[in-house]
Design a protein around this motif. Structure first.
Motif, PDB file in Angstrom:
ATOM      1  N   LEU A 164     -17.680 -59.003  31.373  1.00  0.00           N
ATOM      2  CA  LEU A 164     -15.780 -58.813  30.645  1.00  0.00           C
ATOM      3  C   LEU A 164     -15.627 -57.478  30.834  1.00  0.00           C
ATOM      4  N   CYS A 165     -14.303 -57.285  32.014  1.00  0.00           N
ATOM      5  CA  CYS A 165     -13.256 -56.242  32.061  1.00  0.00           C
ATOM      6  C   CYS A 165     -12.195 -56.251  31.488  1.00  0.00           C
ATOM      7  N   GLY A 166     -12.380 -55.107  30.509  1.00  0.00           N
ATOM      8  CA  GLY A 166     -10.904 -54.594  29.465  1.00  0.00           C
ATOM      9  C   GLY A 166      -9.996 -54.484  30.364  1.00  0.00           C
ATOM     10  N   HIS A 167      -8.989 -54.255  29.375  1.00  0.00           N
ATOM     11  CA  HIS A 167      -7.645 -52.963  30.649  1.00  0.00           C
ATOM     12  C   HIS A 167      -7.091 -52.806  29.444  1.00  0.00           C
ATOM     13  N   TYR A 168      -5.750 -52.306  29.381  1.00  0.00           N
ATOM     14  CA  TYR A 168      -4.673 -51.570  28.266  1.00  0.00           C
ATOM     15  C   TYR A 168      -6.470 -50.581  27.016  1.00  0.00           C
ATOM     16  N   GLU A 169      -5.815 -50.961  26.370  1.00  0.00           N
ATOM     17  CA  GLU A 169      -6.451 -50.065  24.855  1.00  0.00           C
ATOM     18  C   GLU A 169      -8.243 -50.652  24.944  1.00  0.00           C
ATOM     19  N   GLY A 170      -7.775 -51.576  25.721  1.00  0.00           N
ATOM     20  CA  GLY A 170      -9.175 -52.271  25.343  1.00  0.00           C
ATOM     21  C   GLY A 170      -9.162 -53.498  25.492  1.00  0.00           C
ATOM     22  N   VAL A 171     -10.184 -54.808  24.211  1.00  0.00           N
ATOM     23  CA  VAL A 171      -9.930 -55.671  23.048  1.00  0.00           C
ATOM     24  C   VAL A 171     -10.329 -55.897  22.663  1.00  0.00           C
ATOM     25  N   GLU A 183     -23.115 -53.708  25.762  1.00  0.00           N
ATOM     26  CA  GLU A 183     -21.909 -52.848  26.550  1.00  0.00           C
ATOM     27  C   GLU A 183     -22.813 -51.986  27.542  1.00  0.00           C
ATOM     28  N   ILE A 184     -22.338 -51.464  28.469  1.00  0.00           N
ATOM     29  CA  ILE A 184     -22.372 -50.758  29.755  1.00  0.00           C
ATOM     30  C   ILE A 184     -21.228 -49.977  29.824  1.00  0.00           C
ATOM     31  N   SER A 185     -21.723 -48.855  30.230  1.00  0.00           N
ATOM     32  CA  SER A 185     -20.724 -47.823  30.852  1.00  0.00           C
ATOM     33  C   SER A 185     -20.931 -47.230  31.933  1.00  0.00           C
ATOM     34  N   ILE A 186     -20.017 -46.704  32.966  1.00  0.00           N
ATOM     35  CA  ILE A 186     -20.729 -46.453  33.783  1.00  0.00           C
ATOM     36  C   ILE A 186     -20.418 -44.973  34.255  1.00  0.00           C
ATOM     37  N   GLY A 187     -20.358 -44.446  32.980  1.00  0.00           N
ATOM     38  CA  GLY A 187     -20.406 -43.178  32.658  1.00  0.00           C
ATOM     39  C   GLY A 187     -19.434 -42.121  31.698  1.00  0.00           C
ATOM     40  N   ASP A 188     -19.994 -40.559  31.764  1.00  0.00           N
ATOM     41  CA  ASP A 188     -18.687 -40.551  30.321  1.00  0.00           C
ATOM     42  C   ASP A 188     -17.906 -40.245  30.243  1.00  0.00           C
ATOM     43  N   TYR A 189     -16.512 -41.179  30.887  1.00  0.00           N
ATOM     44  CA  TYR A 189     -15.369 -40.755  31.168  1.00  0.00           C
ATOM     45  C   TYR A 189     -14.780 -42.010  30.744  1.00  0.00           C
ATOM     46  N   VAL A 190     -12.919 -41.929  30.966  1.00  0.00           N
ATOM     47  CA  VAL A 190     -12.185 -43.003  30.964  1.00  0.00           C
ATOM     48  C   VAL A 190     -11.900 -43.516  32.180  1.00  0.00           C
ATOM     49  N   LEU A 191     -11.828 -45.156  32.252  1.00  0.00           N
ATOM     50  CA  LEU A 191     -11.194 -45.598  33.903  1.00  0.00           C
ATOM     51  C   LEU A 191      -9.733 -46.728  32.810  1.00  0.00           C
ATOM     52  N   THR A 192      -8.984 -46.786  34.027  1.00  0.00           N
ATOM     53  CA  THR A 192      -8.267 -47.978  33.519  1.00  0.00           C
ATOM     54  C   THR A 192      -8.381 -49.758  33.279  1.00  0.00           C
ATOM     55  N   GLY A 193      -9.406 -48.904  33.776  1.00  0.00           N
ATOM     56  CA  GLY A 193      -9.197 -51.173  33.672  1.00  0.00           C
ATOM     57  C   GLY A 193     -11.239 -50.922  33.560  1.00  0.00           C
ATOM     58  N   GLY A 194     -12.109 -52.409  33.306  1.00  0.00           N
ATOM     59  CA  GLY A 194     -13.602 -52.225  33.948  1.00  0.00           C
ATOM     60  C   GLY A 194     -13.816 -53.019  35.055  1.00  0.00           C
ATOM     61  N   TYR A 202     -19.912 -56.140  28.193  1.00  0.00           N
ATOM     62  CA  TYR A 202     -18.722 -55.760  28.319  1.00  0.00           C
ATOM     63  C   TYR A 202     -18.549 -54.407  28.957  1.00  0.00           C
ATOM     64  N   LEU A 203     -17.915 -54.492  29.813  1.00  0.00           N
ATOM     65  CA  LEU A 203     -17.895 -52.571  31.066  1.00  0.00           C
ATOM     66  C   LEU A 203     -16.880 -52.083  29.906  1.00  0.00           C
ATOM     67  N   SER A 204     -17.815 -50.813  29.375  1.00  0.00           N
ATOM     68  CA  SER A 204     -16.754 -50.579  27.982  1.00  0.00           C
ATOM     69  C   SER A 204     -17.432 -48.708  28.259  1.00  0.00           C
ATOM     70  N   PRO A 205     -15.911 -47.558  27.965  1.00  0.00           N
ATOM     71  CA  PRO A 205     -16.934 -46.201  27.452  1.00  0.00           C
ATOM     72  C   PRO A 205     -18.200 -46.233  26.851  1.00  0.00           C
ATOM     73  N   GLN A 206     -18.050 -47.062  25.737  1.00  0.00           N
ATOM     74  CA  GLN A 206     -18.963 -47.156  24.520  1.00  0.00           C
ATOM     75  C   GLN A 206     -19.999 -47.794  24.670  1.00  0.00           C
TER      76      GLN A 206
HETATM   77  N1  SAM Z   1     -10.138 -47.443  24.110  1.00  0.00           N
HETATM   78  C1  SAM Z   1     -10.816 -47.587  24.653  1.00  0.00           C
HETATM   79  C2  SAM Z   1     -11.604 -46.759  24.144  1.00  0.00           C
HETATM   80  O1  SAM Z   1     -11.327 -45.377  23.691  1.00  0.00           O
HETATM   81  O2  SAM Z   1     -12.849 -47.127  23.684  1.00  0.00           O
HETATM   82  C3  SAM Z   1     -10.383 -47.122  26.111  1.00  0.00           C
HETATM   83  C4  SAM Z   1     -10.521 -48.161  27.348  1.00  0.00           C
HETATM   84  S1  SAM Z   1     -10.054 -48.029  29.195  1.00  0.00           S
HETATM   85  C5  SAM Z   1      -8.595 -47.557  28.826  1.00  0.00           C
HETATM   86  C6  SAM Z   1      -9.523 -49.429  29.592  1.00  0.00           C
HETATM   87  C7  SAM Z   1     -11.223 -50.183  29.548  1.00  0.00           C
HETATM   88  O3  SAM Z   1     -11.627 -49.404  31.168  1.00  0.00           O
HETATM   89  C8  SAM Z   1     -11.964 -50.845  28.778  1.00  0.00           C
HETATM   90  O4  SAM Z   1     -11.558 -51.950  27.666  1.00  0.00           O
HETATM   91  C9  SAM Z   1     -12.827 -50.607  29.606  1.00  0.00           C
HETATM   92  O5  SAM Z   1     -13.186 -52.259  29.341  1.00  0.00           O
HETATM   93  C10 SAM Z   1     -12.716 -50.104  31.292  1.00  0.00           C
HETATM   94  N2  SAM Z   1     -13.597 -48.935  30.773  1.00  0.00           N
HETATM   95  C11 SAM Z   1     -13.299 -47.657  30.832  1.00  0.00           C
HETATM   96  N3  SAM Z   1     -13.920 -46.624  30.563  1.00  0.00           N
HETATM   97  C12 SAM Z   1     -14.892 -47.415  31.052  1.00  0.00           C
HETATM   98  C13 SAM Z   1     -16.556 -46.617  31.882  1.00  0.00           C
HETATM   99  N4  SAM Z   1     -16.915 -45.426  30.981  1.00  0.00           N
HETATM  100  N5  SAM Z   1     -17.266 -47.565  31.462  1.00  0.00           N
HETATM  101  C14 SAM Z   1     -17.495 -48.722  31.407  1.00  0.00           C
HETATM  102  N6  SAM Z   1     -15.670 -48.891  32.017  1.00  0.00           N
HETATM  103  C15 SAM Z   1     -14.686 -48.245  31.376  1.00  0.00           C
END
Ligand code: SAM
Length: 227
Positions: free
Chosen positions: A113-120, A132-143, A88-92
């Motif tokens: 798995l690419c999340g969107h909106y507030e997440g999954v 779960e893998i992040s591509i960096g310590d910032y938040v994107l709109t989607g995975g 799961y691509l995730s900022p966490q």
């Molecule tokens: N509400 C979530 C949180 O605070 O942890 C963030 C949701 S983010 C707006 C929407 C989606 O973008 C996430 O479900 C994830 O799939 C993807 N995403 C956001 N930041 C990412 C990151 N740094 N690396 C990988 N995926 C990311």
């Protein structure tokens, strides 16, 4: 051959990027398989193809529902005949590194798995996700951007994708050092000459110079890597 299945709400976005350049050519040659799946196609709502709803407990934004993701995953398992490693691509998640890309290239089948909106919805993450893998310590709109970064970094390490292993063996982050500076023609540009040692044809001296340059620039640009 490695296979990537990408579950996303925006398959065209992934196809557009992963159909180009080195990765696109590798796909055409059959060196890797990438399939992009639209999670909406698995919505139990045949009319509106809805995949999200408001969060329990209140709060802004929408959350991706578990069922379409679960059905998409099951379809990939059915099609491929085996259980993929699910990311799961995730900022966490843990931050993607070259070392991680090297580990992932050994896994024959990855489901991203690419999340969107507030997440999954957390329940489907608990059910299918291996890491779960992040591509960096910032938040994107989607995975999607994360999935594309991951696929690119792993795919270029797969046999035949680059002309030879040498292309990545000495690159930045492969041995804890940044790569030495690179030059090409012309020998002189805007009054700046290519370092003489590179024109000398003396391979041992060139190797030594490149190693010194690697250490020097790592100390200068990324001293944290030397620790
Ligand atoms: N509400 C979530 C949180 O605070 O942890 C963030 C949701 S983010 C707006 C929407 C989606 O973008 C996430 O479900 C994830 O799939 C993807 N995403 C956001 N930041 C990412 C990151 N740094 N690396 C990988 N995926 C990311």
């Amino acid at each position: 051959m490695i296979r990537f299945d990408i579950a996303t709400l925006f398959p065209e976005m992934c196809e557009a990027v992963l159909g180009e350049s080195i990765i696109g050519r590798a796909r055409k040659k059959g060196l890797l398989e990438i399939r992009c799946h639209n999670i909406r196609d698995y919505s139990p709502d045949p009319k509106h193809h809805r995949v999200d709803d408001s969060p329990y407990g209140g709060g802004k934004g929408m959350v991706m529902q578990p069922e379409p993701i679960w059905q998409c995953y099951l379809d990939v398992v059915r099609q491929s005949g085996s259980k993929p490693h699910v990311i799961y691509l995730s900022p966490q998640g843990k931050t993607l590194t070259q070392q991680k890309a090297l580990e992932l290239r050994e896994i024959p089948h990855l489901f991203l798995l690419c999340g969107h909106y507030e997440g999954v919805d957390e329940r489907v993450l608990e059910k299918i996700v291996d890491e779960e893998i992040s591509i960096g310590d910032y938040v994107l709109t989607g995975g999607e951007l994360g999935a594309m970064v991951l696929v690119d970094s792993v795919a270029r390490l797969c046999p035949g994708v680059l002309p030879s292993e040498e292309c990545y063996e000495n690159e930045s982050h492969m041995n804890g050092l940044l790569e030495y500076p690179q030059y090409t023609r012309p020998e002189e540009w805007e009054g700046m000459r290519v370092p003489e040692v590179l024109l000398s044809g003396h391979h041992a001296n060139i190797e030594r110079w490149r190693m010194e340059q690697s250490v020097e620039r790592t100390m200068k640009k990324r001293p944290d890597l030397l620790k």
